[in-house]
Design a protein around this motif. Structure first.
Motif, PDB file in Angstrom:
ATOM      1  N   GLY A 182       0.805  -1.218   0.000  1.00  0.00           N
ATOM      2  CA  GLY A 182       0.000   0.000   0.000  1.00  0.00           C
ATOM      3  C   GLY A 182       0.835   1.264   0.000  1.00  0.00           C
ATOM      4  N   VAL A 183       1.828   1.342   0.876  1.00  0.00           N
ATOM      5  CA  VAL A 183       2.665   2.544   0.935  1.00  0.00           C
ATOM      6  C   VAL A 183       3.569   2.636  -0.294  1.00  0.00           C
ATOM      7  CG1 VAL A 183       2.580   2.686   3.440  1.00  0.00           C
ATOM      8  CG2 VAL A 183       4.384   1.345   2.356  1.00  0.00           C
ATOM      9  N   THR A 184       3.969   1.493  -0.845  1.00  0.00           N
ATOM     10  CA  THR A 184       4.765   1.522  -2.073  1.00  0.00           C
ATOM     11  C   THR A 184       3.946   2.056  -3.236  1.00  0.00           C
ATOM     12  OG1 THR A 184       6.042  -0.385  -1.289  1.00  0.00           O
ATOM     13  CG2 THR A 184       6.177   0.135  -3.628  1.00  0.00           C
ATOM     14  N   SER A 185       2.699   1.630  -3.333  1.00  0.00           N
ATOM     15  CA  SER A 185       1.823   2.153  -4.376  1.00  0.00           C
ATOM     16  C   SER A 185       1.580   3.650  -4.194  1.00  0.00           C
ATOM     17  CB  SER A 185       0.482   1.402  -4.356  1.00  0.00           C
ATOM     18  OG  SER A 185       0.665   0.017  -4.556  1.00  0.00           O
ATOM     19  N   LEU A 186       1.472   4.084  -2.946  1.00  0.00           N
ATOM     20  CA  LEU A 186       1.306   5.513  -2.685  1.00  0.00           C
ATOM     21  C   LEU A 186       2.535   6.297  -3.129  1.00  0.00           C
ATOM     22  CD1 LEU A 186      -0.347   7.829  -1.410  1.00  0.00           C
ATOM     23  CD2 LEU A 186       0.731   7.273   0.768  1.00  0.00           C
ATOM     24  N   LEU A 187       3.712   5.775  -2.855  1.00  0.00           N
ATOM     25  CA  LEU A 187       4.942   6.457  -3.260  1.00  0.00           C
ATOM     26  C   LEU A 187       5.055   6.541  -4.775  1.00  0.00           C
ATOM     27  CD1 LEU A 187       7.673   7.724  -2.489  1.00  0.00           C
ATOM     28  CD2 LEU A 187       8.643   5.419  -2.481  1.00  0.00           C
ATOM     29  N   CYS A 208       5.210   1.838  11.512  1.00  0.00           N
ATOM     30  CA  CYS A 208       5.754   1.536  12.845  1.00  0.00           C
ATOM     31  C   CYS A 208       7.047   0.711  12.755  1.00  0.00           C
ATOM     32  CB  CYS A 208       4.727   0.812  13.704  1.00  0.00           C
ATOM     33  SG  CYS A 208       3.191   1.739  13.947  1.00  0.00           S
ATOM     34  N   GLY A 209       7.830   0.943  11.724  1.00  0.00           N
ATOM     35  CA  GLY A 209       9.117   0.265  11.606  1.00  0.00           C
ATOM     36  C   GLY A 209       9.025  -1.212  11.270  1.00  0.00           C
ATOM     37  N   ALA A 210       7.889  -1.656  10.734  1.00  0.00           N
ATOM     38  CA  ALA A 210       7.749  -3.077  10.416  1.00  0.00           C
ATOM     39  C   ALA A 210       8.533  -3.480   9.178  1.00  0.00           C
ATOM     40  CB  ALA A 210       6.270  -3.426  10.223  1.00  0.00           C
ATOM     41  N   PHE A 211       8.882  -2.505   8.336  1.00  0.00           N
ATOM     42  CA  PHE A 211       9.588  -2.797   7.096  1.00  0.00           C
ATOM     43  C   PHE A 211      10.828  -1.914   7.004  1.00  0.00           C
ATOM     44  CE2 PHE A 211       4.973  -3.124   6.431  1.00  0.00           C
ATOM     45  CZ  PHE A 211       4.865  -4.486   6.201  1.00  0.00           C
ATOM     46  N   SER A 212      11.777  -2.361   6.218  1.00  0.00           N
ATOM     47  CA  SER A 212      13.014  -1.614   6.022  1.00  0.00           C
ATOM     48  C   SER A 212      12.949  -0.829   4.722  1.00  0.00           C
ATOM     49  CB  SER A 212      14.216  -2.560   5.990  1.00  0.00           C
ATOM     50  OG  SER A 212      14.153  -3.423   4.859  1.00  0.00           O
ATOM     51  N   ARG A 213      13.887   0.083   4.610  1.00  0.00           N
ATOM     52  CA  ARG A 213      13.967   0.886   3.393  1.00  0.00           C
ATOM     53  C   ARG A 213      14.272   0.011   2.175  1.00  0.00           C
ATOM     54  NH1 ARG A 213      15.551   6.260   2.124  1.00  0.00           N
ATOM     55  NH2 ARG A 213      16.563   6.379   0.096  1.00  0.00           N
ATOM     56  N   GLN A 214      15.132  -0.975   2.357  1.00  0.00           N
ATOM     57  CA  GLN A 214      15.503  -1.844   1.254  1.00  0.00           C
ATOM     58  C   GLN A 214      14.304  -2.667   0.773  1.00  0.00           C
ATOM     59  OE1 GLN A 214      18.560  -1.689  -0.188  1.00  0.00           O
ATOM     60  NE2 GLN A 214      17.684  -2.989  -1.777  1.00  0.00           N
ATOM     61  N   ASN A 218      12.889  -2.487  -2.992  1.00  0.00           N
ATOM     62  CA  ASN A 218      12.806  -3.707  -3.789  1.00  0.00           C
ATOM     63  C   ASN A 218      11.387  -3.948  -4.305  1.00  0.00           C
ATOM     64  OD1 ASN A 218      15.520  -4.188  -3.364  1.00  0.00           O
ATOM     65  ND2 ASN A 218      15.180  -5.616  -1.670  1.00  0.00           N
ATOM     66  N   LEU A 219      10.399  -3.715  -3.443  1.00  0.00           N
ATOM     67  CA  LEU A 219       9.015  -3.907  -3.872  1.00  0.00           C
ATOM     68  C   LEU A 219       8.626  -2.870  -4.920  1.00  0.00           C
ATOM     69  CD1 LEU A 219       6.408  -5.447  -3.610  1.00  0.00           C
ATOM     70  CD2 LEU A 219       5.788  -4.019  -1.653  1.00  0.00           C
ATOM     71  N   GLU A 220       9.141  -1.683  -4.811  1.00  0.00           N
ATOM     72  CA  GLU A 220       8.868  -0.662  -5.823  1.00  0.00           C
ATOM     73  C   GLU A 220       9.372  -1.116  -7.196  1.00  0.00           C
ATOM     74  OE1 GLU A 220       9.689   4.105  -6.638  1.00  0.00           O
ATOM     75  OE2 GLU A 220      10.872   3.006  -5.154  1.00  0.00           O
ATOM     76  N   CYS A 221      10.552  -1.693  -7.239  1.00  0.00           N
ATOM     77  CA  CYS A 221      11.089  -2.200  -8.513  1.00  0.00           C
ATOM     78  C   CYS A 221      10.238  -3.341  -9.056  1.00  0.00           C
ATOM     79  CB  CYS A 221      12.535  -2.656  -8.323  1.00  0.00           C
ATOM     80  SG  CYS A 221      13.696  -1.336  -7.914  1.00  0.00           S
ATOM     81  N   ILE A 222       9.769  -4.210  -8.163  1.00  0.00           N
ATOM     82  CA  ILE A 222       8.935  -5.334  -8.601  1.00  0.00           C
ATOM     83  C   ILE A 222       7.610  -4.835  -9.179  1.00  0.00           C
ATOM     84  CG2 ILE A 222       7.681  -7.371  -7.806  1.00  0.00           C
ATOM     85  CD1 ILE A 222       9.892  -7.798  -5.749  1.00  0.00           C
ATOM     86  N   VAL A 223       6.994  -3.860  -8.503  1.00  0.00           N
ATOM     87  CA  VAL A 223       5.718  -3.320  -8.991  1.00  0.00           C
ATOM     88  C   VAL A 223       5.897  -2.682 -10.365  1.00  0.00           C
ATOM     89  CG1 VAL A 223       3.937  -1.593  -8.557  1.00  0.00           C
ATOM     90  CG2 VAL A 223       4.757  -3.013  -6.681  1.00  0.00           C
ATOM     91  N   LEU A 224       6.936  -1.886 -10.522  1.00  0.00           N
ATOM     92  CA  LEU A 224       7.174  -1.229 -11.806  1.00  0.00           C
ATOM     93  C   LEU A 224       7.429  -2.252 -12.909  1.00  0.00           C
ATOM     94  CD1 LEU A 224       9.442   1.746 -10.660  1.00  0.00           C
ATOM     95  CD2 LEU A 224       7.024   1.823 -11.267  1.00  0.00           C
ATOM     96  N   HIS A 225       8.148  -3.319 -12.568  1.00  0.00           N
ATOM     97  CA  HIS A 225       8.437  -4.350 -13.558  1.00  0.00           C
ATOM     98  C   HIS A 225       7.166  -5.112 -13.945  1.00  0.00           C
ATOM     99  CE1 HIS A 225      10.531  -7.552 -15.678  1.00  0.00           C
ATOM    100  NE2 HIS A 225       9.912  -8.437 -14.923  1.00  0.00           N
ATOM    101  N   LYS A 226       6.341  -5.452 -12.964  1.00  0.00           N
ATOM    102  CA  LYS A 226       5.117  -6.201 -13.246  1.00  0.00           C
ATOM    103  C   LYS A 226       4.126  -5.377 -14.066  1.00  0.00           C
ATOM    104  CE  LYS A 226       5.799 -10.188 -11.216  1.00  0.00           C
ATOM    105  NZ  LYS A 226       5.678 -11.503 -11.926  1.00  0.00           N
ATOM    106  N   LEU A 227       4.100  -4.077 -13.837  1.00  0.00           N
ATOM    107  CA  LEU A 227       3.181  -3.206 -14.572  1.00  0.00           C
ATOM    108  C   LEU A 227       3.801  -2.671 -15.858  1.00  0.00           C
ATOM    109  CD1 LEU A 227       1.533  -1.150 -11.671  1.00  0.00           C
ATOM    110  CD2 LEU A 227       0.823  -3.330 -12.677  1.00  0.00           C
ATOM    111  N   HIS A 228       5.030  -3.095 -16.157  1.00  0.00           N
ATOM    112  CA  HIS A 228       5.734  -2.689 -17.380  1.00  0.00           C
ATOM    113  C   HIS A 228       5.867  -1.164 -17.472  1.00  0.00           C
ATOM    114  CE1 HIS A 228       5.366  -6.852 -18.704  1.00  0.00           C
ATOM    115  NE2 HIS A 228       4.071  -6.791 -18.451  1.00  0.00           N
ATOM    116  N   PHE A 229       5.992  -0.503 -16.337  1.00  0.00           N
ATOM    117  CA  PHE A 229       6.153   0.946 -16.250  1.00  0.00           C
ATOM    118  C   PHE A 229       4.991   1.688 -16.923  1.00  0.00           C
ATOM    119  CE2 PHE A 229      10.350  -0.638 -15.425  1.00  0.00           C
ATOM    120  CZ  PHE A 229      10.880   0.252 -14.503  1.00  0.00           C
TER     121      PHE A 229
END
Length: 354
Positions: A182-187, A208-214, A218-229
């Motif tokens: 959700g936050v990756t899609s928002l970004l 609340c610190g449940a996820f790291s920056r990396q 990484n998920l941002e790159c996966i989303v962009l790749h799956k949606l073919h930009f």
């Protein structure tokens, strides 16, 4: 051909080697004879501006050295002078540009309407074993106030939901990673629309610190790749603005009434974004139905023409009926989403909505 400058008289006490070095190193210099202009007013001290953030553009939400607990919070960002929240009167009046609509409105509408089906995710949860309609509703019900606290546009919220649903069509997502998606899609959406998107550490602080920056990168790159930009999806926000301009240009309604109806329609559309049942309707259909329902709630004498969208009458009435039920169930939530002066004019009586 470069030649050395003519020898100049040197003190007899200077060594011979030093004289040769000075002769070889000197070059002819021509002084500029351009007139020098003096400023009539002294330079003003620069205001403290935004520093580069980790999203590639200048960041409005604080310096890199500020802490992520208080200084980077959305409320603190709003206090430092970020953009007004969606639906504010200043933002509404600045968004209505009839001249631009006359020049490009119909061509933009025709182009996006033709591409609408390509970006419309139908049945996004059909292949999700762990993500349900309830968990999707909870996530978006959390993201909507987040986008308001950051002062983001309604277009960013619509693109966020579209990116989220389209990715769910392509890849199964674990339930414990759904908030990160959700936050990756928002970004990703904010990078397309906003001048000052939220920083990565701000979005991670919301989790609340449940996820790291990396993990987020990484998920941002996966989303962009799956949606073919392919990210420029037609949204409810665009169609709401188009229909508002069209009705004002035709003289059916005055500008203040049209802007109030558009603001109310945005609130109804936000409720529909969180409900999985409305993913079957295209953005243009939802936009015209939300605007028609807003006209009924405001009791405008000349409601919007449903034929503007070119949708079948049966589909329009089906969508309108579900929107009326959605507004009746979420009347309390709609109270907090709308400006007070607009909500006071609304009539939520079931008889008035029909």
């Amino acid at each position: 051909m470069v030649t050395s400058c003519p020898a100049s008289p040197v003190s007899p006490a200077a060594p011979a080697g030093r004289q040769d070095d000075e002769q070889n190193l000197r070059a002819p210099v021509k002084k500029s004879r351009r007139p020098r202009f003096r400023r009539k007013q002294p330079l003003q001290p620069l205001q403290p501006g935004p520093l580069p953030g980790d999203s590639g553009v200048c960041d409005l939400f604080g310096s890199p050295g500020s802490s992520s607990d208080g200084a980077d919070s959305p409320s603190a960002s709003a206090a430092r002078g970020c953009s007004p929240p969606p639906g504010s009167r200043a933002q509404q009046w600045g968004a209505l540009d009839l001249q631009t609509f006359r020049d490009y409105g119909q061509s933009c509408y025709a182009s996006l309407r033709a591409r609408e089906s390509q970006f419309h995710p139908r049945g996004s949860l059909a292949r999700q074993p762990q993500v349900t309609a309830e968990s999707r509703c909870k996530l978006l019900s959390w993201l909507i106030p987040v986008h308001r606290q950051f002062g983001l546009s309604f277009e960013s919220l619509c693109l966020t939901v579209n990116t989220l649903d389209r990715f769910l069509l392509t890849t199964p997502v674990a339930s414990d990673c759904f908030q990160l998606l959700g936050v990756t899609s928002l970004l990703i959406a904010c990078k397309q629309v906003e001048v000052h998107p939220p920083r990565v550490k701000q979005l991670l602080a919301l989790c609340c610190g449940a996820f790291s920056r990396q993990q987020l990168c990484n998920l941002e790159c996966i989303v962009l790749h799956k949606l073919h930009f392919s990210l420029g999806a037609p949204t409810i926000s665009f169609f709401l603005e188009h229909f508002t301009h069209a009705r004002v240009e035709s003289g059916q309604v005055a500008v203040p009434e049209a802007l109030e109806a558009q603001t109310l329609a945005r609130g109804v559309a936000e409720l529909s974004l969180a409900d999985y049942a409305f993913t079957t309707y295209t953005p243009s259909l939802l936009a015209i139905c939300c605007l028609a329902l807003a006209d009924r709630m405001l009791q405008l004498p000349h409601p919007v023409d449903l034929c503007l969208g070119g949708h079948p009458e049966e589909t329009l009435q089906d969508c309108l009926g579900k929107l009326q039920l959605l507004v009746a169930i979420n009347e309390t939530s709609l109270t907090h989403m709308l400006p007070h002066q607009i909500f006071e004019k609304c009539n939520l009586s079931p008889r008035r909505l029909k």
